[in-house]
Motif scaffolding. Structure first.
Motif, short mmCIF file in Angstrom:
data_model
loop_
_atom_site.label_atom_id
_atom_site.label_comp_id
_atom_site.label_asym_id
_atom_site.label_seq_id
_atom_site.Cartn_x
_atom_site.Cartn_y
_atom_site.Cartn_z
N UNK A 90 15.65 -40.28 -1.70
CA UNK A 90 16.80 -39.42 -1.46
C UNK A 90 16.38 -37.98 -1.73
N UNK A 91 16.54 -37.14 -0.72
CA UNK A 91 16.23 -35.71 -0.84
C UNK A 91 17.55 -34.97 -1.03
N UNK A 92 17.72 -34.31 -2.16
CA UNK A 92 18.97 -33.64 -2.46
C UNK A 92 18.89 -32.17 -2.07
N UNK A 93 19.86 -31.72 -1.27
CA UNK A 93 19.93 -30.34 -0.80
C UNK A 93 21.03 -29.60 -1.55
N UNK A 94 20.79 -28.34 -1.86
CA UNK A 94 21.78 -27.53 -2.56
C UNK A 94 22.67 -26.83 -1.53
N UNK A 95 23.57 -27.61 -0.94
CA UNK A 95 24.45 -27.07 0.09
C UNK A 95 25.60 -28.01 0.36
N UNK A 96 26.32 -27.77 1.48
CA UNK A 96 27.47 -28.60 1.81
C UNK A 96 27.11 -29.58 2.92
N UNK A 97 28.12 -30.19 3.53
CA UNK A 97 27.89 -31.22 4.54
C UNK A 97 27.07 -30.70 5.72
N UNK A 98 27.16 -29.40 5.98
CA UNK A 98 26.48 -28.81 7.14
C UNK A 98 25.26 -28.00 6.71
N UNK A 99 24.64 -28.43 5.63
CA UNK A 99 23.46 -27.74 5.11
C UNK A 99 22.39 -27.55 6.19
N UNK A 100 22.12 -28.58 6.96
CA UNK A 100 21.08 -28.50 7.98
C UNK A 100 21.35 -27.44 9.02
N UNK A 101 22.63 -27.22 9.36
CA UNK A 101 22.99 -26.18 10.32
C UNK A 101 22.79 -24.79 9.72
N UNK A 102 23.16 -24.64 8.47
CA UNK A 102 23.16 -23.31 7.86
C UNK A 102 21.78 -22.91 7.31
N UNK A 103 20.92 -23.87 7.09
CA UNK A 103 19.58 -23.60 6.55
C UNK A 103 18.55 -24.38 7.37
N UNK A 104 18.58 -24.16 8.68
CA UNK A 104 17.82 -25.01 9.59
C UNK A 104 16.33 -24.97 9.31
N UNK A 105 15.76 -23.79 9.11
CA UNK A 105 14.31 -23.70 8.93
C UNK A 105 13.87 -24.46 7.68
N UNK A 106 14.58 -24.26 6.58
CA UNK A 106 14.24 -24.95 5.35
C UNK A 106 14.42 -26.46 5.50
N UNK A 107 15.51 -26.84 6.17
CA UNK A 107 15.79 -28.25 6.39
C UNK A 107 14.68 -28.92 7.20
N UNK A 108 14.28 -28.29 8.30
CA UNK A 108 13.26 -28.90 9.15
C UNK A 108 11.89 -28.88 8.49
N UNK A 109 11.62 -27.91 7.65
CA UNK A 109 10.36 -27.93 6.91
C UNK A 109 10.29 -29.17 6.02
#
Length: 256
Positions: A228-247
């Motif tokens: 499980x990879x935990x992100x410091x964001x909301x349900x749409x974290x991938x949309x709002x932090x796309x570059x970090x998410x895809x990395x």
């Protein structure tokens, strides 16, 4: 990896010079196939369209070719949706490549069911599966129910001014979102044999839709490595932090 036993040629319907769409309209490739080593097949969230992934290709290495799924919106039987998408992948993905799946929100359910179809019907095993901000299929009921609420629609539209094109577009996709929720409410086969590939679940600490602890419910769905990879964001974290998410995604896919 996919193996094409018949060796049949692939047919494409070209919408632009850069975007390739399968002849059945179910698969979208934002950049032409070259000498990629793997495919990342993306299953979008409820109501979303495949073109939402077009901008991802600039952030993905050339070794990974992106394939976005467009669910058949006129289909009302969940088993037919799964089989149509699965058969399209078997016909349109070039053989001998690694195969990665990613399902975002409700797309995680379709990613898993298509992966199981390919394994059981064609002997195709995934090389890695990624699920994002959605619980495992046997825990989907509460999340799907919340998608039907006015609060969920308010969350989705809250990022855009009410008079913006983005706001109006989100509202225009609500019927498609409800249709996908109807599909997800239908009976799905129970977990029998887990997948054998690594499975990485992305959870968001401040998810307004899904309790991040529910991402742990995916662990029984694979006999391979689970994380499980935990992100410091909301349900749409991938949309709002796309570059970090895809990395992070690419790191897992490449075994980092």
């Amino acid at each position: 990896m996919l193996e094409n036993k018949e060796g049949t040629p692939r047919e494409w319907a070209v919408s632009t010079e850069e975007v390739f769409i399968s002849s059945d309209g179910l698969l979208r490739f934002p950049r032409p196939p070259k000498n990629e080593e793997a495919y990342l097949v993306c299953f979008p969230p409820a109501g979303a369209e495949a073109f939402m992934y077009d901008g991802w290709v600039r952030l993905l290495p050339e070794s990974i070719n992106l394939c976005a799924v467009q669910l058949p919106e006129q289909e009302h039987d969940v088993s037919a949706v799964i089989s149509q998408v699965s058969e399209s992948l078997l016909q349109n993905i070039r053989p001998g490549k690694k195969l990665f799946f990613m399902g975002i929100c409700l797309g995680a359910i379709w990613a898993y069911e298509v992966a199981r179809y390919l394994r059981d019907r064609a002997g195709v095993q995934l090389d890695h599966m990624i699920v994002v901000t959605f619980p495992a299929p046997d825990q989907r009921e509460s999340a799907v129910a919340f998608m039907r609420t006015e609060k969920f629609i308010q969350i989705m539209t809250s990022y855009f001014p009410p008079d913006s094109l983005e706001y109006q577009y989100v509202l225009s996709r609500v019927p498609a979102m409800m249709h996908t929720a109807d599909l997800a409410d239908q009976s799905l086969p129970p977990l029998d044999t887990p997948l054998a590939c690594p499975l990485t679940a992305f959870a968001s600490l401040h998810d307004q839709v899904v309790d991040p602890k529910l991402l742990q419910t995916w662990q029984p769905y694979t006999s391979g490595p689970f994380h499980v990879h935990m992100c410091d964001g909301d349900h749409f974290y991938g949309d709002h932090h796309l570059e970090e998410f895809l990395q992070s995604v690419v790191g897992y896919l490449q075994g980092a």
